[in-house]
Design an enzyme around this catalytic site. Structure first.
Site, mmCIF file in Angstrom:
data_model
loop_
_atom_site.group_PDB
_atom_site.id
_atom_site.type_symbol
_atom_site.label_atom_id
_atom_site.label_comp_id
_atom_site.label_asym_id
_atom_site.label_seq_id
_atom_site.Cartn_x
_atom_site.Cartn_y
_atom_site.Cartn_z
ATOM 1 N N ASP A 183 11.065 2.766 9.461
ATOM 2 C CA ASP A 183 11.240 2.549 8.015
ATOM 3 C C ASP A 183 11.716 3.821 7.311
ATOM 4 O O ASP A 183 11.046 4.851 7.354
ATOM 5 C CB ASP A 183 9.858 2.110 7.484
ATOM 6 C CG ASP A 183 9.793 1.909 5.976
ATOM 7 O OD1 ASP A 183 10.827 2.054 5.292
ATOM 8 O OD2 ASP A 183 8.687 1.591 5.491
ATOM 9 N N HIS A 238 5.293 2.607 1.316
ATOM 10 C CA HIS A 238 6.144 3.146 2.385
ATOM 11 C C HIS A 238 5.831 4.614 2.655
ATOM 12 O O HIS A 238 5.494 5.366 1.737
ATOM 13 C CB HIS A 238 7.621 3.012 2.009
ATOM 14 C CG HIS A 238 8.069 1.587 1.874
ATOM 15 N ND1 HIS A 238 8.525 0.841 2.938
ATOM 16 C CD2 HIS A 238 8.112 0.770 0.792
ATOM 17 C CE1 HIS A 238 8.842 -0.376 2.513
ATOM 18 N NE2 HIS A 238 8.596 -0.449 1.219
HETATM 19 ZN ZN ZN Z 1 10.806 -4.189 3.353
HETATM 20 ZN ZN ZN Z 2 7.500 -4.628 2.841
#
Ligand code: ZN
Ligand code: ZN
Length: 628
Positions: free
Chosen positions: A267, A441
């Site tokens: 990510d 995130h």
């Molecule tokens: Zn996402």
């Molecule tokens: Zn997500």
């Protein structure tokens, strides 16, 4: 279809988190080692030999051939990965993992349209490649329940039916759109649990817990003939998650040691941000303080309806102050009901109140949890701000907490809602004012930690705009993963992982697939370009009748305009336009041009030039030539 649950790493424990913290609603650890595990151990060691990071540690005593191997000793089937979306934008995440000619699809997401996509409801990955290879697709794996990972499933199911794997919550959230589209009977939903490892199509797939802004998100480890491919999913490393379910770094580390991680896909959303994303639980502390300071005021708190941990913290803070909780907005109501049923959300029955009854309560006893954190025009919060909510009206003493960040592109809408709230005299607390939101995130510190724990031989950044992925590559390089061990891929790129390393392997269609109402894929970039011109400059049409036999223009051309404004002397300009179009058509006719295309072009050119010269504007020019 019967899937055997397999033991995890033999001799390496259970693969579950060992944090000792209770897990609300999470799955059990893996079953104890079985006798079969021995053969598996051999296979895993063979796998390990292929990984450089494990090679140093490998004892070299194994003789077993790696599973999935078809060629002779020393050569193993290549694995192909095809990126259909999410590499170049935040949204429409979709990738294919291909082993032995079979395909596993990882996530099928949507993207919300940019401002330069007028009239577009949703953007999907281009499904051409999947459609053409539908007979090779063994399943769809959903990493978590956000729409940028699950929202496209309903559209993919139109093309072909497929089994779908994910956590119970993920599947329940994904089903919303699938059910709405009437596609539920085309999918088989198969729930998987934390730490579970099971055969899906061509390879073993292991589901590793990660923390994110929706519960029960997974990283996914694919055990392939080319070693382990680890996909982080959307994640952060939250050491104090609301449900105690942490990102299972221990399991990732175990895989890194034995058999080693061949390829990491991670990510990139926050790869530009230094440091660490604060724990989700810090929001709870902020909310408590905010509530405590305003004991007599009514609270309306808005966040994403899928952010169950946020909802939990809002409810906890409210209940601690003696408030009752009401939900506002259909998806909030639905998700609260669902999460309570799955045991992921704890709100006592007697702390819940119906939204219709809150006007009878003291303001200091009420906390409304609402949708609309993105300023969506039809959402509950926008309606409240506009004074159009049918359940209650905002009062001057109310406090609205926006416990979310606008998704890029939504800043303007959110700003407008905040303005409307201020006009009503309401106090607004958003993330720019107090710490009422944290990201789901990982930032650079956590990304580096993941890199350090997993020690991958190869690395490809995923889930991000180009600049996010470019920064993620830099981060990897700063940690010694350099040269041909890193690859920056974009939508439509394919890569091949074989015994000699990671290589580019051509491209497939990876563009945007636009949804507008019931039309899927009928809108191309030409249509959008036209819509942009129409939206920005309007349209000027010239309607003329031409007598081809006589070679002359019949009557005076009509000029029709929409969305185009030229304030003074418009009439004069229109007169000139009629004359110019007539002149241009007559000129073309006198040159012997009798075809529609040439006449159209002549009229468009003349009119366009006149309008451009006089107004410095570039509206769409549409000639309509009728021939008799
Ligand atoms: Zn996402
Ligand atoms: Zn997500």
């Amino acid at each position: 279809m019967k899937n055997e649950r397999r033991t995890s790493e033999p001799g390496k424990g259970t693969g579950s988190t060992k944090d000792g913290a209770p897990r609300k609603g999470s799955g059990n650890a893996l079953p104890k080692e079985s006798g079969k595990a021995q053969a598996k151990a051999q296979a895993n060691k063979a796998e390990a030999k292929r990984s450089h990071s494990a090679a140093a540690k490998a004892s070299g005593t194994t003789s077993a051939k790696g599973w999935g191997t078809t060629a002779g000793a020393g050569s193993h089937d290549a694995v192909r990965i095809v990126f259909l979306g999410g590499l170049g934008e935040i949204g429409r995440n979709c990738a294919c993992i291909e082993v032995n000619g079979r395909i596993l699809v990882l996530d099928v997401g949507i993207m919300f349209p940019d401002p330069d996509m007028p009239g577009v409801d949703l953007v999907l990955p281009d499904f051409t490649y999947l459609r053409e290879n539908a007979d090779r697709v063994d399943g769809v794996i959903l990493t978590h329940g956000h729409e940028d990972h699950t929202g496209g499933l309903a559209y993919l199911l139109r093309d072909f039916p497929v089994p779908v794997y994910g956590s119970e919550l993920t599947l329940a959230l994904a089903r919303n759109r699938v059910d709405e589209a009437g596609m539920a009977d085309r999918a088989q939903f198969i729930p998987v649990r934390d730490g579970e490892r099971r055969r899906i199509g061509p390879c073993d797939v292991e589901f590793i817990p990660v923390t994110h802004s929706v519960p029960h998100a997974f990283a996914t480890a694919f055990h392939t003939p080319q070693g382990i491919i680890l996909h982080s999913g959307d994640f952060k490393i939250d050491l104090h998650p609301v449900d105690g379910r942490r990102t299972d770094l221990a399991r990732m580390g175990a895989l890194a040691s034995d058999p080693g991680i061949r390829l990491l896909l991670a990510d990139s959303t926050n790869a530009e941000e230094p440091g660490f994303t604060p724990s989700e639980s810090t929001v709870g502390a902020t909310l408590e303080r905010v509530f405590l300071a305003r004991p007599d005021q009514r609270f309306i708190v808005t966040c994403f309806a899928s952010h169950i941990h946020r909802v939990q913290q809002v409810a906890d803070a409210a209940i601690a102050e003696g408030r009752l909780v009401a939900t506002l907005g259909l998806s909030m109501k639905k998700n609260v009901t669902l999460a309570r049923r799955l045991g992921l959300l704890e709100i006592p029955d007697d702390s819940l109140v119906d939204i219709e009854d809150i006007d009878d309560l003291d303001p200091g006893r009420v906390c409304v949890i609402s949708t609309g954190s993105q300023g969506e025009p039809m959402s509950a919060l926008s309606r409240l701000a506009a004074g159009e909510n049918r359940f209650f009206q905002l009062q001057e003493n109310d406090v609205v907490v926006i416990s979310a960040h606008p998704i890029p592109g939504n800043e303007w809408s959110v700003g407008r809602v905040i303005d409307s709230l201020y006009r009503r005299g309401v106090e607004v607390i958003h993330s720019g004012v107090d710490a009422v939101h944290v990201s789901g995130h990982a930032r650079q510190g956590e990304l580096a930690m993941l890199m350090s724990v997993t020690r991958p031989e190869f690395f490809i950044p995923v889930h991000g705009e180009y600049r996010h992925m470019a920064n993620h590559i830099r981060l990897a390089e700063s940690m010694g993963i350099t040269g041909d061990r890193v690859l920056l891929c974009e939508d439509g790129d394919a890569v091949r992982l074989d015994d000699s390393g990671l290589h580019r392997d051509g491209t497939v269609p990876g563009g945007y697939l636009f949804v507008d109402g019931s039309s899927v894929g009928d809108i191309g970039h030409g249509v959008l370009r036209d819509r942009m011109v129409l939206a920005e400059e309007g349209v000027v049409m010239a309607v003329a009748t031409v007598d081809l036999k006589q070679g002359e223009v019949v009557g005076t051309p009509q000029i029709v305009t929409r969305g185009w404004a030229y304030d003074h002397d418009t009439e004069v300009l229109l007169d000139e336009a009629r004359a110019e179009v007539t002149k241009a058509l007559e000129h073309a006719l006198s040159n012997g041009s009798h075809d529609h295309e040439t006449l159209n072009r002549a009229a468009r050119k003349a009119l366009g030039r006149l309008v451009g010269d006089r107004t410095r504007q570039r509206p769409m020019i549409v000639p309509v030539i009728v021939t008799v």
